[in-house]
Design an enzyme around this catalytic site. Structure first.
Site, PDB file in Angstrom:
ATOM      1  N   ILE A 142      21.953  46.886 -91.029  1.00 21.71           N
ATOM      2  CA  ILE A 142      23.249  46.974 -91.706  1.00 21.71           C
ATOM      3  C   ILE A 142      23.135  46.153 -92.993  1.00 21.71           C
ATOM      4  CG2 ILE A 142      25.673  46.275 -91.514  1.00 21.71           C
ATOM      5  CD1 ILE A 142      25.319  48.322 -89.489  1.00 21.71           C
TER       6      ILE A 142
ATOM      7  N   MET B  12      19.515  51.936 -84.765  1.00 21.47           N
ATOM      8  CA  MET B  12      18.198  51.427 -85.119  1.00 21.47           C
ATOM      9  C   MET B  12      17.946  51.410 -86.624  1.00 21.47           C
ATOM     10  SD  MET B  12      17.489  50.588 -82.142  1.00 21.47           S
ATOM     11  CE  MET B  12      15.780  50.168 -81.896  1.00 21.47           C
TER      12      MET B  12
ATOM     13  N   ARG C  98      22.816  52.211 -99.971  1.00 23.84           N
ATOM     14  CA  ARG C  98      24.099  51.756-100.482  1.00 23.84           C
ATOM     15  C   ARG C  98      25.142  52.889-100.424  1.00 23.84           C
ATOM     16  NH1 ARG C  98      24.791  47.200-102.994  1.00 23.84           N
ATOM     17  NH2 ARG C  98      26.809  47.026-103.983  1.00 23.84           N
TER      18      ARG C  98
ATOM     19  N   SER D   4      23.529  55.292 -73.852  1.00 18.39           N
ATOM     20  CA  SER D   4      24.000  54.867 -72.524  1.00 18.39           C
ATOM     21  C   SER D   4      24.982  53.699 -72.643  1.00 18.39           C
ATOM     22  CB  SER D   4      22.827  54.502 -71.609  1.00 18.39           C
ATOM     23  OG  SER D   4      22.164  53.351 -72.069  1.00 18.39           O
TER      24      SER D   4
ATOM     25  N   HIS E  96      21.106  43.398 -78.246  1.00 16.73           N
ATOM     26  CA  HIS E  96      19.656  43.469 -78.456  1.00 16.73           C
ATOM     27  C   HIS E  96      18.932  43.147 -77.138  1.00 16.73           C
ATOM     28  CE1 HIS E  96      15.852  43.211 -80.572  1.00 16.73           C
ATOM     29  NE2 HIS E  96      15.614  42.124 -79.857  1.00 16.73           N
TER      30      HIS E  96
ATOM     31  N   ASN F 179      26.178  43.185 -82.379  1.00 15.60           N
ATOM     32  CA  ASN F 179      25.024  43.970 -81.919  1.00 15.60           C
ATOM     33  C   ASN F 179      24.630  43.554 -80.512  1.00 15.60           C
ATOM     34  OD1 ASN F 179      22.748  45.720 -82.083  1.00 15.60           O
ATOM     35  ND2 ASN F 179      21.442  43.969 -82.622  1.00 15.60           N
TER      36      ASN F 179
HETATM   37  C1  GAR Z   1      19.774  49.208 -75.804  1.00 16.90           C
HETATM   38  O1  GAR Z   1      18.976  48.705 -74.778  1.00 16.90           O
HETATM   39  C2  GAR Z   1      19.961  48.175 -76.898  1.00 16.90           C
HETATM   40  O2  GAR Z   1      19.892  46.867 -76.421  1.00 16.90           O
HETATM   41  C3  GAR Z   1      18.782  48.472 -77.789  1.00 16.90           C
HETATM   42  O3  GAR Z   1      18.667  49.858 -77.804  1.00 16.90           O
HETATM   43  C4  GAR Z   1      19.052  50.350 -76.537  1.00 16.90           C
HETATM   44  C5  GAR Z   1      19.954  51.545 -76.754  1.00 16.90           C
HETATM   45  O4  GAR Z   1      20.121  52.253 -75.579  1.00 16.90           O
HETATM   46  N1  GAR Z   1      18.991  47.942 -79.109  1.00 16.90           N
HETATM   47  C6  GAR Z   1      18.010  47.539 -79.890  1.00 16.90           C
HETATM   48  O5  GAR Z   1      16.836  47.590 -79.582  1.00 16.90           O
HETATM   49  C7  GAR Z   1      18.468  46.998 -81.225  1.00 16.90           C
HETATM   50  N2  GAR Z   1      17.406  46.314 -81.888  1.00 16.90           N
HETATM   51  P1  GAR Z   1      21.290  53.309 -75.474  1.00 16.90           P
HETATM   52  O6  GAR Z   1      21.193  54.224 -76.681  1.00 16.90           O
HETATM   53  O7  GAR Z   1      20.992  54.052 -74.182  1.00 16.90           O
HETATM   54  O8  GAR Z   1      22.580  52.544 -75.419  1.00 16.90           O
END
Ligand code: GAR
Length: 191
Positions: free
Chosen positions: A93, A90, A66, A13, A109, A107
């Site tokens: 890196i 997820m 790697r 999204s 988060h 990123n």
């Molecule tokens: C997002 O809310 C992002 O902040 C989170 O994953 C979701 C992805 O949603 N990221 C993490 O948790 C990273 N540790 P999306 O695939 O609908 O964009």
């Protein structure tokens, strides 16, 4: 204008909201490509639907992380990518990409870092019964969710929230802000 890569593992999204701003000519970007690391994730379908080049890399097809990142790196170089924006990517890196993209990997988060690092940030915030959570946009370094913070936005937690309602409210805010912050980073503007 630069070329950027979005890395995603799931629904996509955030990727969609970045693509939407790009298609509305609001993004200071020449080209977007998508990198995914899961089979058939919905982000890939969004790329197809929006005519965005989409590369899929499965770690299981490589000897180790790697080799996996080295082959991603080759694509990024071939596509002349200047910035990497993680959007629900997820996996960690490693230095293979970090060393080649110094301060160019960002990123998003779903918590107010340094609280609630890791993959279950929304659930952890809910379980901790915080009144306020939100999201953080930050530079990526070798440690998980620990790089320099670029931007944060708070989201209130309501008494009747569950993980889905809270996650959705956080993501609504992510979609409003991520592309705007991407623009600022690319333009070298103060956030
Ligand atoms: C997002 O809310 C992002 O902040 C989170 O994953 C979701 C992805 O949603 N990221 C993490 O948790 C990273 N540790 P999306 O695939 O609908 O964009």
């Amino acid at each position: 204008m630069v070329n950027i890569a979005i890395f995603a593992s799931g629904n996509g999204s955030n990727f969609q909201s970045i693509v939407d701003s790009y298609k509305q000519n609001k993004l200071f970007v020449n080209k977007i490509i998508l990198i995914t690391n899961r089979k058939n994730c919905y982000a890939s379908q969004r790329a197809i639907d929006n005519n965005i080049k989409n590369y899929n890399f499965l770690l299981s097809n490589y000897k180790d992380k790697r080799e996996y990142e080295e082959s991603i790196l080759k694509v990024l170089q071939k596509e002349n990518i200047s910035y990497i924006f993680l959007a629900g990517y997820m996996t960690m890196i490693t230095d293979i990409l970090i060393n080649k993209f110094k301060n160019k990997i960002i990123n998003i988060h779903p918590s107010l870092l340094p609280s609630f690092k890791g993959k279950d940030a929304v659930r952890d915030a809910l379980n901790y019964k915080v009144y306020l959570t939100g999201f953080t946009i930050h530079y990526v370094n070798e440690e998980m969710d620990s790089g320099q913070i670029i931007f944060q936005k708070e989201v209130k937690v309501y008494k009747n929230d569950n993980i889905d309602t809270l996650r959705l409210r956080i993501q609504e805010q992510e979609h409003i802000y991520y592309w705007k912050i991407i623009n600022k980073i690319i333009k070298g503007e103060e956030v």
